[in-house]
Design a protein around this motif. Sequence first.
Motif, short mmCIF file in Angstrom:
data_model
loop_
_atom_site.label_atom_id
_atom_site.label_comp_id
_atom_site.label_asym_id
_atom_site.label_seq_id
_atom_site.Cartn_x
_atom_site.Cartn_y
_atom_site.Cartn_z
N PHE A 5 55.15 108.14 -44.45
CA PHE A 5 54.22 108.60 -45.57
C PHE A 5 54.83 108.74 -46.66
O PHE A 5 55.70 109.91 -46.49
N ASP A 6 53.73 109.46 -47.94
CA ASP A 6 54.23 110.06 -49.10
C ASP A 6 53.85 110.91 -48.87
O ASP A 6 55.55 112.08 -49.52
N ILE A 7 53.67 111.83 -48.21
CA ILE A 7 52.97 113.76 -48.25
C ILE A 7 52.04 113.40 -47.02
O ILE A 7 51.02 112.34 -46.26
N ALA A 8 52.32 114.77 -45.78
CA ALA A 8 52.73 115.01 -44.93
C ALA A 8 51.92 115.97 -44.61
O ALA A 8 52.45 117.71 -45.89
N ILE A 9 50.48 116.85 -44.85
CA ILE A 9 49.88 118.00 -44.97
C ILE A 9 49.34 118.86 -43.28
O ILE A 9 48.88 118.14 -42.28
N VAL A 10 50.07 119.71 -42.90
CA VAL A 10 49.94 120.26 -42.01
C VAL A 10 48.56 121.46 -42.64
O VAL A 10 48.88 122.78 -43.13
N GLY A 11 47.26 121.64 -42.00
CA GLY A 11 46.59 122.67 -41.89
C GLY A 11 45.06 121.51 -42.73
O GLY A 11 45.03 120.97 -43.36
N GLY A 12 44.06 122.00 -41.60
CA GLY A 12 42.77 121.39 -42.21
C GLY A 12 42.11 122.16 -42.52
O GLY A 12 40.76 121.72 -42.22
N GLY A 13 42.63 123.40 -43.38
CA GLY A 13 41.49 123.73 -44.34
C GLY A 13 40.38 123.52 -45.08
O GLY A 13 41.69 122.71 -46.05
N ALA A 14 40.55 124.46 -46.54
CA ALA A 14 39.91 124.03 -47.45
C ALA A 14 41.16 123.31 -48.14
O ALA A 14 41.20 122.23 -49.02
N THR A 15 42.33 124.69 -48.07
CA THR A 15 43.39 124.14 -49.09
C THR A 15 44.22 122.57 -48.78
O THR A 15 43.89 122.32 -49.35
N GLY A 16 44.10 122.36 -47.28
CA GLY A 16 44.89 121.54 -47.36
C GLY A 16 44.10 120.07 -47.03
O GLY A 16 44.29 118.88 -47.57
N LEU A 17 42.89 119.92 -46.76
CA LEU A 17 41.83 119.36 -46.43
C LEU A 17 41.84 118.62 -48.47
O LEU A 17 41.41 117.25 -48.80
N GLY A 18 41.42 119.97 -49.54
CA GLY A 18 41.76 119.51 -51.00
C GLY A 18 42.45 119.00 -50.79
O GLY A 18 42.57 117.77 -52.24
N VAL A 19 44.05 118.84 -50.45
CA VAL A 19 44.68 118.00 -51.11
C VAL A 19 45.17 116.61 -50.63
O VAL A 19 45.68 115.97 -50.98
N ALA A 20 44.48 116.86 -49.29
CA ALA A 20 44.57 115.60 -48.69
C ALA A 20 44.06 114.29 -49.35
O ALA A 20 44.18 113.22 -50.14
N VAL A 21 42.08 114.60 -50.30
CA VAL A 21 41.78 114.49 -50.71
C VAL A 21 42.53 113.36 -52.32
O VAL A 21 42.43 113.01 -52.53
N ASP A 22 43.24 114.49 -53.19
CA ASP A 22 43.20 114.95 -54.06
C ASP A 22 44.57 113.64 -54.25
O ASP A 22 45.40 112.61 -54.55
N ALA A 23 45.41 113.48 -52.64
CA ALA A 23 46.34 112.84 -52.80
C ALA A 23 46.11 111.60 -52.35
O ALA A 23 46.21 109.94 -53.34
N ALA A 24 45.25 111.37 -51.47
CA ALA A 24 44.41 109.86 -51.43
C ALA A 24 43.49 108.98 -52.53
O ALA A 24 44.29 107.75 -52.16
N SER A 25 43.29 109.96 -53.13
CA SER A 25 42.77 109.62 -54.14
C SER A 25 43.56 109.04 -55.35
O SER A 25 43.05 108.06 -56.16
N ARG A 26 44.74 109.34 -55.32
CA ARG A 26 45.91 108.54 -56.53
C ARG A 26 46.48 107.23 -55.94
O ARG A 26 47.13 107.11 -56.30
N GLY A 27 46.06 107.35 -54.44
CA GLY A 27 46.65 106.47 -53.81
C GLY A 27 48.10 106.53 -53.25
O GLY A 27 48.62 105.37 -52.43
N LEU A 28 48.49 107.74 -52.73
CA LEU A 28 49.30 108.51 -51.93
C LEU A 28 49.10 107.77 -50.79
O LEU A 28 47.94 108.02 -50.00
N ARG A 29 50.10 107.32 -49.13
CA ARG A 29 49.58 106.76 -48.21
C ARG A 29 49.53 108.46 -47.38
O ARG A 29 50.82 109.39 -47.80
#
Length: 533
Positions: free
Chosen positions: A26-50
């Motif tokens: 993966f390009d980025i792995a995020i630990v934590g499924g609260g507001a911040t982690g999920l926000g980072v996941a949306v941002d990263a995925a919408s930029r095309g990052l794995r």
Amino acid sequence: MSSSPSSPLATERAALFAALGAAPAFDIAIVGGGATGLGVAVDAASRGLRTLLVESHDFAKGTSSRATKLVHGGVRYLAQGNVGLVREALHERTTLLHNAPHLAQPLAFVMPCYALWEGPFYGAGLKAYDLLAGDAGLGSTRFLSRGGVLSALPNIRPQGLKGGVLYWDGQFDDARLALALARTAARHGALAINYCAATGLVHEGGKVVGLTLEDRETGAVHTVRAGCVVNATGVWVDQLRAQDAQALARPVTPIVAPSQGVHAVVDRAFMPTDHALLVPKTADGRVLFAVPWLGKLILGTTDTPRQDLPYEPRPFAEELDFILRESARYLARPPTRGDILSCWVGLRPLVKPSGEDAATKKISREHTVQVSASGLVTVTGGKWTTYRAMAEDVLQQCYARRLLPGEAPCRTQRLRLVGADDRLPQDRPAMSAPQGAQGYGSDWAAVAATPGSERMLGSGVSEAMVRFAARHEYARTVEDVLARRVRLLFLDARQAAALARPVAEILREEGCPAPEPESFQALAQSYLPATAP
């Protein structure tokens, strides 16, 4: 790619782990499924990052489901002179109301005034709040007569009431917003898995290159590689930071000073209105809210330091006493402990100053981003209203450290979340109305098409909602459904306990291995206070 298509994605667990096993890196792995982690996941995925996001419990299990349910610009920060922070929060408030109109709505607040100076004093500050909001304002601040306050806030204490001030902010459904973020990230190609614990960091040559993971349901262990690892575990960030420091044989200083916020829920009869009550300064200098939400009334909140970090913190007796005592100063018929339908506690990750890492970037007084010598990125602090801006800050820091490939622009400013639709406000179920279609938006048709839509289990919860939660919303347990897919545990713990067995049976039919109705019933009991101090 549209973020709210007519057909919701499936969240079948075996398919999620099959995708995990098939991914080379993966390009980025995020630990934590609260507001911040999920926000980072949306941002990263919408930029095309794995993108991979893992959560050891359920999404928003911790602080992110236990907010006061307010989307606010931070009027308190204005009194402190922090204009920049207020501007950011007001901007993000507007963004959230646009991107998730099914989950966030404007809300009118009334500040009753019992001293002649309070109206002009607070009114001037709130007028300044309006000016800062500009085009992002939700409505104009106005002064209310004594009669206007009594009309807007039935059951407000009339003795000594001089008048009041009405202003606008917003409210939302925090756990369902977290769910919408997880599903939006998945819609853009991210892999999000709950009940998947990050048990360790993988280091090579002094750098973090991946994670070891454990499936909390089966015990199966997985190792994944990632060019960038983000620690977004809220009040628990210091645990992963300590692991990282130990691997590098470096000292580490904790950066989180947790604070406990308590909320008590009572019947709407104690304030039968769609307006919220705000007391800007209680007897001990705190803020008191009485917020209409999903057919009930939320009273809160406290701000008490706490050193331990339980996943199910309980209120201290003096905190409930404070809320009830202060409520009695403003409500003509005040609630007692016996009137509390549910009480819950959120642990806020307040950031302590740290000189440990010279490269630390303090984004604002509210949240912080740190990058360790190994490249582990830690983000903590902040609040729900600014989750999107926090995520953008994290990604920019990752790019600045060359932890991510390329540098695609942020796309979340106008990215509509799953369920967002274009209905007019008057055509939407109000967030203050009893629980039902709120929170589903354009998915409501899919819920209605799910088997069991005509069978109501009680308290606005249908069999179809439970099946939809299991099929499309990552739900695995009775708690997942009754605490966070529908919000019954947070609204009426006794009613939630009564639905535990029928919900468990439906989840078994949907292939969830251990819905555990008994453990949920015990949990629900803990959301009720003792009737005597």
